[in-house]
Design a protein around this motif. Structure first.
Motif, mmCIF file in Angstrom:
data_model
loop_
_atom_site.group_PDB
_atom_site.id
_atom_site.type_symbol
_atom_site.label_atom_id
_atom_site.label_comp_id
_atom_site.label_asym_id
_atom_site.label_seq_id
_atom_site.Cartn_x
_atom_site.Cartn_y
_atom_site.Cartn_z
ATOM 1 N N VAL A 28 0.853 -1.183 0.000
ATOM 2 C CA VAL A 28 0.000 0.000 0.000
ATOM 3 C C VAL A 28 0.892 1.237 0.000
ATOM 4 N N LYS A 29 0.543 2.212 -0.823
ATOM 5 C CA LYS A 29 1.251 3.495 -0.804
ATOM 6 C C LYS A 29 0.617 4.377 0.265
ATOM 7 N N ILE A 30 1.442 4.806 1.223
ATOM 8 C CA ILE A 30 0.967 5.689 2.282
ATOM 9 C C ILE A 30 1.637 7.045 2.117
ATOM 10 N N SER A 31 0.853 8.111 2.080
ATOM 11 C CA SER A 31 1.392 9.467 1.965
ATOM 12 C C SER A 31 1.016 10.268 3.203
ATOM 13 N N GLY A 32 1.838 11.233 3.541
ATOM 14 C CA GLY A 32 1.582 12.074 4.703
ATOM 15 C C GLY A 32 2.874 12.623 5.261
#
Length: 760
Positions: free
Chosen positions: A54-58
């Motif tokens: 999963v690509k997690i951005s933040g």
């Protein structure tokens, strides 16, 4: 309600989430760092979860592959596809041996690479991280790890863990990643206590933390708008801002009150009740002083009062204690003329005689007035007397130019004073108790001296030595605080020789001729027949920008058969179409597009191999190396220019090689000190020379767009100047002598100390 994907992994549950938009929690192992913006902390991570990658951005603290991330947020879809947008994040230790090896060798832990990482985990298994943190000497059982390395590994791991914790705490207050790291480095384990109890303390303790940043945190923490902490921070901020923007070392109490009132958004009545109380407390702490000048009460940060008093005291000391010198100066000058096959002008001879006989002398003059020849003759005469001479300048570029023009070794003031870090405190090795041993100290480009550097230098000049200050009083004043050269001249206490005669007219240099015309308030010659001074008429900012970009990227390199690196844009402004920021972005895209696939993004800027960059402030702690000579040292300084030679996107580090061969590594903590430098401001060009200078000329604030500014820009060029803009704007700058007045105390201190000496 949280839905945790590590427990539930079927597609039906995901569809339920998307339908009802529940808040989710997702956890997994960091498999790859796809993108990381060092300034904001915004990152995109590929995380291995129970439902796959999963690509997690933040916003994330500094993380490494193999660590466990727990994120609360929601799935979004954008142009990059579906990502999990994290609102809050937590970092945990790796959970198995494979991930532990990946984390230890990720580059976060200095000194541990893949080999050591595997050896450590092979011996201590999943307990390896705990061993490194709590019992590092156990690591000495491993081949190649001695006690020193073991302790270094432990310190590095502990720093990373504490830093991650502090950054995760600070992220709730919208503190940028680089600033969070600085805050942690200052307060360590006390970070949370300081921020919760008095975030305004950050304004005084940490460079780069402004009042607005502290104020935002304080509002979230719940500190009152009329808190004494807040008023104290507002007072110090306004004084500092006055120094940074204007260069003044003092501010009237009345004006300080007005500025604080506006900053804090408090009415006069509310502020009056506490202003004097807080001011008194700050004075008792020794941070501020009040000074009466011409019946007006001024307030100053104590450090600036100390600097200016020190300058005054040491100038008078040097002047009065210079060793007596017996010399036939006329004969020495004649012998120099015969040796060099030249004839010196009476004005030049007077400058030489004054420098030889006086304890302190100021030699000032524009380009082509023979300052270099005078310096050569002065040094020649002193050498005959077996006097040791030390030549220096404020910047590396200026020192290099001084050395090349005189064929005598020269160095920066910082280098000559030797930055000393013994005892963990930064200071100069040379000062009153360990002065420079030279008999003569000659300083070029003295218009660049701010009060800190001038104070540090003069403390180190021994009693008995002579001080020769060389510069151009018509240049812009220093970027830093004070008005040192102008104040010394205004005091009328020291010998000043002003050179006005041009001696390089045989070169037919229009740069020199036009510089002197501008200095006299006359328009420069803009004839199309000029050989080294050109003008391109453009009517608006957009056409000016396009013309400048075209000149630098194509036409000038073709015309002069040179590389674009021989050309420097000097702009009066940072923002706008023809400002530094816009020009840097455009020229990077054109001149360095071949390296655009690999970059580090920082504060909305991209840094790539081949970029020309500038150090934006003094960093005395920054380590450098010279690979060719194996030299090591510390200190990178405001205005140093170099090129990026390496970029490591994985560790988010880059290497800059400066013009003197120093190579410096920049990481997430200090990359904010770098700026692209295809174009730089005229102020930042002081003390430098460039083969070809291109100057965009627009209109603007009359206190900025003045004669000193255009004069300074033109005199930075060695071979060619190109002005781009409207003739009317050039004429306005040439005629305009307005300058923001710098309020200082140096003249007052000089005259008072001189009077005290006379009365005694």
């Amino acid at each position: 309600m949280f839905i945790c994907f590590s427990l539930y992994s079927n597609d039906l549950l995901l569809n339920v989430y998307l339908l009802y938009n529940f808040l989710m929690q997702i956890r997994g192992v960091i498999n790859k760092i796809i993108f990381s913006n060092i300034e904001t902390g915004y990152s995109v991570l590929e995380v291995d979860t129970d439902i796959g990658n999963v690509k997690i951005s933040g916003k994330f603290p500094v993380v490494g592959e193999g660590e466990m991330v727990i994120a609360n947020g929601e799935f979004i879809t954008n142009k990059y596809g579906r990502q999990f947008l994290a609102e809050q994040v937590k970092i945990e230790n790796p959970q198995n041996k494979e991930n532990l090896i990946r984390f230890l060798s990720s580059g976060l832990i200095r000194g541990i690479g893949p080999v050591f990482a595997k050896r450590i985990v092979d011996m201590f298994s999943i307990e390896a991280l705990s061993i490194i943190e709590n019992n590092p000497l156990y690591l000495t059982r491993i081949k190649g790890i001695n006690e020193r390395k073991a302790l270094e590994f432990s310190q590095s791991v502990n720093n990373v863990k504490k830093m991650q914790s502090a950054v995760m705490f600070l992220q709730q207050y919208d503190v940028t990643l680089s600033l969070a790291v600085k805050i942690f480095e200052c307060y360590k384990s006390e970070t949370e206590n300081v921020v919760k109890n008095n975030p305004y303390k950050l304004v005084e303790d940490i460079e780069g933390v402004g009042f607005k940043t502290a104020d935002k945190i304080a509002i979230k923490v719940g500190i009152s708008k009329n808190s004494e902490f807040r008023i104290r921070a507002g007072i110090i901020h306004c004084l500092s801002l006055n120094t940074e923007r204007i260069g003044s070392t003092i501010l009237s109490k009345k004006e300080l009150f007005n500025q604080v009132s506006v900053l804090l958004e408090l009415n006069d009545k509310d502020l009056l009740e506490l202003f004097d109380v807080v001011l008194t407390k700050i004075k008792i702490d020794g941070v501020l002083q009040n000074i009466i000048k011409e019946s007006i009460e001024y307030i100053s940060l104590t450090k600036y009062v100390t600097y200016e008093k020190s300058i005054a005291n040491n100038l008078i000391r040097i002047k009065e204690n210079a060793d007596f010198l017996i010399a036939d100066i006329d004969q020495d000058i004649l012998e120099f003329e015969q040796k060099k096959k030249i004839k010196l002008h009476d004005q030049q001879k007077q400058a030489i005689k004054t420098a030889i006989t006086e304890g302190v002398v100021i030699i000032t003059g524009g380009p082509g007035t023979g300052k270099t020849t005078i310096v050569k003759c002065i040094i020649d005469i002193f050498k005959k007397q077996n006097k040791t001479c030390l030549l220096m300048a404020p910047t590396g570029r200026a020192a290099k130019r001084l050395e090349e023009s005189t064929n005598i070794e020269a160095g920066t003031i910082h280098r000559m004073l030797e930055v000393d870090f013994s005892g963990g405190v930064r200071r100069f090795a040379h000062y009153e108790k360990n002065p420079l041993l030279a008999d003569v100290v000659l300083v070029d480009e003295v218009s660049m001296l701010d009060v800190f550097l001038a104070s540090s230098l003069l403390r180190a000049v021994r009693s008995g030595a002579r001080l020769i200050l060389v510069g151009d009083k018509n240049q812009l004043p220093s970027v830093g605080a004070g008005n040192v050269l102008a104040d010394i001249i205004s005091s009328n206490l020291f010998s000043v020789v002003e050179l006005t005669q041009i001696f390089r007219q045989t070169d037919a240099s229009q740069i020199i001729i036009n510089a002197h015309r501008i200095n006299q308030g006359k328009m420069p010659y803009l004839s199309s027949h000029n050989t080294d001074f050109f003008f391109s008429s453009q009517v608006d900012s957009n056409s000016i920008k396009n013309e400048v970009v075209s000149l630098v990227s194509k036409r000038l390199p073709q015309y002069f058969d040179c590389d674009w690196r021989d050309i420097q844009i000097l702009s009066p402004i940072k923002t706008g179409q023809s400002g530094v920021e816009s020009l840097n972005q455009n020229l990077q895209e054109i001149l360095n597009s071949c390296n655009s696939s690999k970059f580090i993004e920082y504060n909305n800027k991209k840094f790539m191999v081949g970029d020309r960059v500038m150090q934006m402030n003094n960093n005395y702690d920054k380590t450098w190396s010279k690979p060719l000579t194996f030299e090591l040292g510390k200190g990178v300084f405001n205005g140093d220019i170099g090129f990026i030679v390496e970029v490591d996107t994985k560790s988010a580090e880059l290497v800059v090689e400066f013009e003197d061969g120093k190579q410096v590594v920049y990481n997430s903590i200090d990359m904010n000190e770098l700026s692209l430098a295809y174009a730089i401001t005229i102020h930042k060009s002081q003390g430098s020379e460039f083969n070809i200078v291109v100057i965009p000329i627009t209109s603007g604030n009359p206190f900025l767009f003045n004669r000193n500014l255009i004069y300074t820009a033109i005199t930075r060029a060695k071979k060619c100047v190109v002005l781009v803009g409207k003739k009317e704007n050039i004429a306005f700058m040439v005629a305009n002598t307005k300058m923001t007045k710098r309020e200082t105390l140096l003249v007052d201190f000089l005259r008072k100390m001189s009077d005290d000496k006379i009365s005694v």
